[in-house]
Motif scaffolding. Structure first.
Motif, PDB file in Angstrom:
ATOM      1  N   ALA A  17       0.835  -1.210   0.000  1.00 52.55           N
ATOM      2  CA  ALA A  17       0.000   0.000   0.000  1.00 52.55           C
ATOM      3  C   ALA A  17       0.865   1.254   0.000  1.00 52.55           C
ATOM      4  CB  ALA A  17      -0.940  -0.012   1.199  1.00 52.55           C
ATOM      5  N   PHE A  18       1.919   1.246   0.796  1.00 53.85           N
ATOM      6  CA  PHE A  18       2.818   2.394   0.873  1.00 53.85           C
ATOM      7  C   PHE A  18       3.532   2.603  -0.464  1.00 53.85           C
ATOM      8  CE2 PHE A  18       7.064   4.098   2.399  1.00 53.85           C
ATOM      9  CZ  PHE A  18       6.606   5.396   2.570  1.00 53.85           C
ATOM     10  N   ALA A  19       4.052   1.547  -1.038  1.00 54.87           N
ATOM     11  CA  ALA A  19       4.762   1.643  -2.312  1.00 54.87           C
ATOM     12  C   ALA A  19       3.826   2.126  -3.424  1.00 54.87           C
ATOM     13  CB  ALA A  19       5.384   0.300  -2.674  1.00 54.87           C
ATOM     14  N   ALA A  20       2.594   1.675  -3.406  1.00 49.96           N
ATOM     15  CA  ALA A  20       1.632   2.112  -4.426  1.00 49.96           C
ATOM     16  C   ALA A  20       1.410   3.620  -4.333  1.00 49.96           C
ATOM     17  CB  ALA A  20       0.317   1.361  -4.271  1.00 49.96           C
ATOM     18  N   GLN A  21       1.310   4.136  -3.124  1.00 48.45           N
ATOM     19  CA  GLN A  21       1.124   5.581  -2.972  1.00 48.45           C
ATOM     20  C   GLN A  21       2.371   6.349  -3.397  1.00 48.45           C
ATOM     21  OE1 GLN A  21      -0.487   7.001   0.705  1.00 48.45           O
ATOM     22  NE2 GLN A  21      -2.478   6.094   0.290  1.00 48.45           N
ATOM     23  N   LEU A  22       3.535   5.845  -3.040  1.00 50.02           N
ATOM     24  CA  LEU A  22       4.766   6.508  -3.473  1.00 50.02           C
ATOM     25  C   LEU A  22       4.850   6.534  -4.997  1.00 50.02           C
ATOM     26  CD1 LEU A  22       7.424   5.094  -0.965  1.00 50.02           C
ATOM     27  CD2 LEU A  22       6.457   7.403  -1.005  1.00 50.02           C
ATOM     28  N   ALA A  23       4.566   5.398  -5.626  1.00 52.04           N
ATOM     29  CA  ALA A  23       4.609   5.324  -7.090  1.00 52.04           C
ATOM     30  C   ALA A  23       3.614   6.293  -7.721  1.00 52.04           C
ATOM     31  CB  ALA A  23       4.343   3.896  -7.550  1.00 52.04           C
ATOM     32  N   ARG A  70      15.752   3.291   7.498  1.00 53.11           N
ATOM     33  CA  ARG A  70      14.774   3.434   8.572  1.00 53.11           C
ATOM     34  C   ARG A  70      14.171   2.070   8.867  1.00 53.11           C
ATOM     35  NH1 ARG A  70      17.288   6.910   9.656  1.00 53.11           N
ATOM     36  NH2 ARG A  70      16.925   9.117   9.419  1.00 53.11           N
ATOM     37  N   GLU A  71      14.145   1.740  10.159  1.00 52.55           N
ATOM     38  CA  GLU A  71      13.601   0.460  10.600  1.00 52.55           C
ATOM     39  C   GLU A  71      12.215   0.680  11.183  1.00 52.55           C
ATOM     40  OE1 GLU A  71      16.046  -2.857  12.573  1.00 52.55           O
ATOM     41  OE2 GLU A  71      15.131  -1.754  14.234  1.00 52.55           O
ATOM     42  N   VAL A  72      11.260  -0.075  10.660  1.00 47.80           N
ATOM     43  CA  VAL A  72       9.878  -0.004  11.121  1.00 47.80           C
ATOM     44  C   VAL A  72       9.531  -1.355  11.736  1.00 47.80           C
ATOM     45  CG1 VAL A  72       7.474   0.348  10.446  1.00 47.80           C
ATOM     46  CG2 VAL A  72       9.308   1.653   9.308  1.00 47.80           C
ATOM     47  N   TYR A  73       9.158  -1.317  12.996  1.00 44.05           N
ATOM     48  CA  TYR A  73       8.772  -2.544  13.699  1.00 44.05           C
ATOM     49  C   TYR A  73       7.261  -2.719  13.577  1.00 44.05           C
ATOM     50  CZ  TYR A  73       8.047  -5.743  17.682  1.00 44.05           C
ATOM     51  OH  TYR A  73       7.676  -6.786  18.490  1.00 44.05           O
ATOM     52  N   VAL A  74       6.856  -3.725  12.843  1.00 47.01           N
ATOM     53  CA  VAL A  74       5.444  -4.060  12.725  1.00 47.01           C
ATOM     54  C   VAL A  74       5.169  -5.011  13.886  1.00 47.01           C
ATOM     55  CG1 VAL A  74       3.612  -4.899  11.210  1.00 47.01           C
ATOM     56  CG2 VAL A  74       5.602  -3.731  10.226  1.00 47.01           C
ATOM     57  N   SER A  75       4.692  -4.417  14.980  1.00 43.60           N
ATOM     58  CA  SER A  75       4.683  -5.074  16.300  1.00 43.60           C
ATOM     59  C   SER A  75       3.407  -5.859  16.603  1.00 43.60           C
ATOM     60  CB  SER A  75       4.879  -4.014  17.387  1.00 43.60           C
ATOM     61  OG  SER A  75       3.766  -3.127  17.408  1.00 43.60           O
ATOM     62  N   THR A  76       2.703  -6.263  15.590  1.00 44.75           N
ATOM     63  CA  THR A  76       1.468  -7.005  15.770  1.00 44.75           C
ATOM     64  C   THR A  76       1.716  -8.231  16.663  1.00 44.75           C
ATOM     65  OG1 THR A  76       0.867  -6.256  13.575  1.00 44.75           O
ATOM     66  CG2 THR A  76      -0.444  -8.061  14.503  1.00 44.75           C
ATOM     67  N   LEU A 112      -4.844   0.553   8.165  1.00 48.18           N
ATOM     68  CA  LEU A 112      -3.860   0.618   7.091  1.00 48.18           C
ATOM     69  C   LEU A 112      -3.598   2.060   6.653  1.00 48.18           C
ATOM     70  CD1 LEU A 112      -1.984  -0.864   5.151  1.00 48.18           C
ATOM     71  CD2 LEU A 112      -3.940  -1.166   3.611  1.00 48.18           C
ATOM     72  N   ASP A 113      -4.637   2.856   6.493  1.00 45.25           N
ATOM     73  CA  ASP A 113      -4.437   4.254   6.061  1.00 45.25           C
ATOM     74  C   ASP A 113      -3.585   5.030   7.058  1.00 45.25           C
ATOM     75  OD1 ASP A 113      -5.891   3.848   3.747  1.00 45.25           O
ATOM     76  OD2 ASP A 113      -7.739   4.738   4.531  1.00 45.25           O
ATOM     77  N   ASP A 114      -3.771   4.784   8.346  1.00 47.02           N
ATOM     78  CA  ASP A 114      -2.970   5.464   9.368  1.00 47.02           C
ATOM     79  C   ASP A 114      -1.516   4.977   9.342  1.00 47.02           C
ATOM     80  OD1 ASP A 114      -5.276   6.802  10.064  1.00 47.02           O
ATOM     81  OD2 ASP A 114      -5.582   5.708  11.949  1.00 47.02           O
ATOM     82  N   ALA A 115      -1.323   3.695   9.067  1.00 47.79           N
ATOM     83  CA  ALA A 115       0.031   3.155   8.955  1.00 47.79           C
ATOM     84  C   ALA A 115       0.756   3.806   7.783  1.00 47.79           C
ATOM     85  CB  ALA A 115      -0.015   1.636   8.788  1.00 47.79           C
ATOM     86  N   ILE A 116       0.050   3.966   6.674  1.00 48.07           N
ATOM     87  CA  ILE A 116       0.638   4.597   5.498  1.00 48.07           C
ATOM     88  C   ILE A 116       0.974   6.053   5.796  1.00 48.07           C
ATOM     89  CG2 ILE A 116       0.274   5.211   3.062  1.00 48.07           C
ATOM     90  CD1 ILE A 116       0.521   2.102   3.915  1.00 48.07           C
ATOM     91  N   ASP A 117       0.076   6.750   6.482  1.00 49.18           N
ATOM     92  CA  ASP A 117       0.348   8.144   6.865  1.00 49.18           C
ATOM     93  C   ASP A 117       1.597   8.241   7.739  1.00 49.18           C
ATOM     94  OD1 ASP A 117      -1.881   8.999   5.454  1.00 49.18           O
ATOM     95  OD2 ASP A 117      -3.145   9.224   7.244  1.00 49.18           O
ATOM     96  N   HIS A 149       4.597   7.826   5.545  1.00 51.89           N
ATOM     97  CA  HIS A 149       4.823   9.062   4.781  1.00 51.89           C
ATOM     98  C   HIS A 149       5.507  10.105   5.659  1.00 51.89           C
ATOM     99  CE1 HIS A 149       3.217   8.575   0.768  1.00 51.89           C
ATOM    100  NE2 HIS A 149       2.156   7.979   1.249  1.00 51.89           N
ATOM    101  N   SER A 150       5.079  10.231   6.893  1.00 54.92           N
ATOM    102  CA  SER A 150       5.710  11.188   7.809  1.00 54.92           C
ATOM    103  C   SER A 150       7.172  10.832   8.039  1.00 54.92           C
ATOM    104  CB  SER A 150       4.970  11.223   9.146  1.00 54.92           C
ATOM    105  OG  SER A 150       3.676  11.751   8.973  1.00 54.92           O
ATOM    106  N   LEU A 151       7.458   9.558   8.193  1.00 56.08           N
ATOM    107  CA  LEU A 151       8.831   9.095   8.384  1.00 56.08           C
ATOM    108  C   LEU A 151       9.689   9.432   7.167  1.00 56.08           C
ATOM    109  CD1 LEU A 151      10.758   7.401  10.245  1.00 56.08           C
ATOM    110  CD2 LEU A 151      10.031   5.415   8.915  1.00 56.08           C
ATOM    111  N   VAL A 152       9.164   9.187   5.970  1.00 56.35           N
ATOM    112  CA  VAL A 152       9.896   9.466   4.737  1.00 56.35           C
ATOM    113  C   VAL A 152      10.097  10.965   4.570  1.00 56.35           C
ATOM    114  CG1 VAL A 152       9.719   9.380   2.209  1.00 56.35           C
ATOM    115  CG2 VAL A 152       9.227   7.348   3.576  1.00 56.35           C
ATOM    116  N   ARG A 153       9.059  11.750   4.856  1.00 56.33           N
ATOM    117  CA  ARG A 153       9.183  13.207   4.735  1.00 56.33           C
ATOM    118  C   ARG A 153      10.222  13.742   5.709  1.00 56.33           C
ATOM    119  NH1 ARG A 153       3.699  12.985   3.751  1.00 56.33           N
ATOM    120  NH2 ARG A 153       3.158  13.312   5.931  1.00 56.33           N
ATOM    121  N   ALA A 154      10.194  13.244   6.939  1.00 52.66           N
ATOM    122  CA  ALA A 154      11.167  13.689   7.944  1.00 52.66           C
ATOM    123  C   ALA A 154      12.581  13.389   7.490  1.00 52.66           C
ATOM    124  CB  ALA A 154      10.877  13.043   9.295  1.00 52.66           C
ATOM    125  N   GLU A 155      12.785  12.214   6.903  1.00 54.34           N
ATOM    126  CA  GLU A 155      14.113  11.835   6.412  1.00 54.34           C
ATOM    127  C   GLU A 155      14.519  12.736   5.248  1.00 54.34           C
ATOM    128  OE1 GLU A 155      17.736  10.320   5.751  1.00 54.34           O
ATOM    129  OE2 GLU A 155      16.464  10.013   7.503  1.00 54.34           O
TER     130      GLU A 155
END
Length: 178
Positions: free
Chosen positions: A22-28, A105-111, A160-165, A168-174
């Motif tokens: 989902a994230f990659a689709a939005q970036l593309a 950037r490391e993202v822990y999907v902590s489910t 999912l939408d909040d995870a993508i947001d 995006h914030s992480l990528v923008r910050a970087e």
């Protein structure tokens, strides 16, 4: 935007691949050069012949990390949904990126494990419970959660939408730091 690696680590069934796609689709859609390095696909191709011993898992993670850094260094945002169960292998990938001046950037999907077992997308937890699969990460083989991830997402609580947001914030910050 310069290239970078976004590594999603977590248990099987945590939602890494769903979030990555989902994230990659939005970036593309935004015109960002992006690639997904999916752990299952890479095990079939890049790491064919490796098993699930600690040494083989570490080799797989380092190979994926090498390819991710190479792509990121050339301007691609690389999204990597790979379990990478051992902290030292993830640290080696981070160091490889750092040594080359490439963002990681490391993202822990902590489910939680119980949620992952309920989802059992690939049937691995059922096979493990039935004795047909050993060395199952998080069950009879360790998963070492990140102690200081750049972002943590629990897909059992975060839509999912909040995870993508959040990504995006992480990528923008970087991007603002670079």
């Amino acid at each position: 935007m310069s290239g970078q690696t976004i590594w999603l680590t977590g248990l099987s069934g945590a939602g890494k691949t769903t979030v990555a796609r989902a994230f990659a689709a939005q970036l593309a859609a935004d015109g960002v050069p992006v690639e997904i390095l999916d752990g299952d696909e890479l095990r079939t191709n890049l790491s064919a012949g490796l098993g699930f011993s600690r040494e083989d898992r570490d080799t797989h993670v380092r190979r994926v990390g090498f390819v991710a850094e190479l792509l990121a260094r050339h301007g691609v945002t690389v999204v990597v949904p790979v379990i990478a169960p051992y902290a030292d292998a993830r640290a080696a990938v981070r160091a490889h990126h750092r040594d080359r001046g490439t963002s990681y950037r490391e993202v822990y999907v902590s489910t939680p494990l119980t949620v992952c077992q309920e989802r059992d997308v690939k049937g691995l937890y059922a096979r493990s419970a039935a004795g047909g699969l050993s060395a199952m990460t998080g069950v009879d083989d360790p998963y070492e959660p990140p102690t200081d991830p750049d972002l943590t997402i629990d897909t059992s609580r975060v839509p999912l939408d909040d995870a993508i947001d959040a990504l995006h914030s992480l990528v923008r910050a970087e991007s603002e730091v670079a």
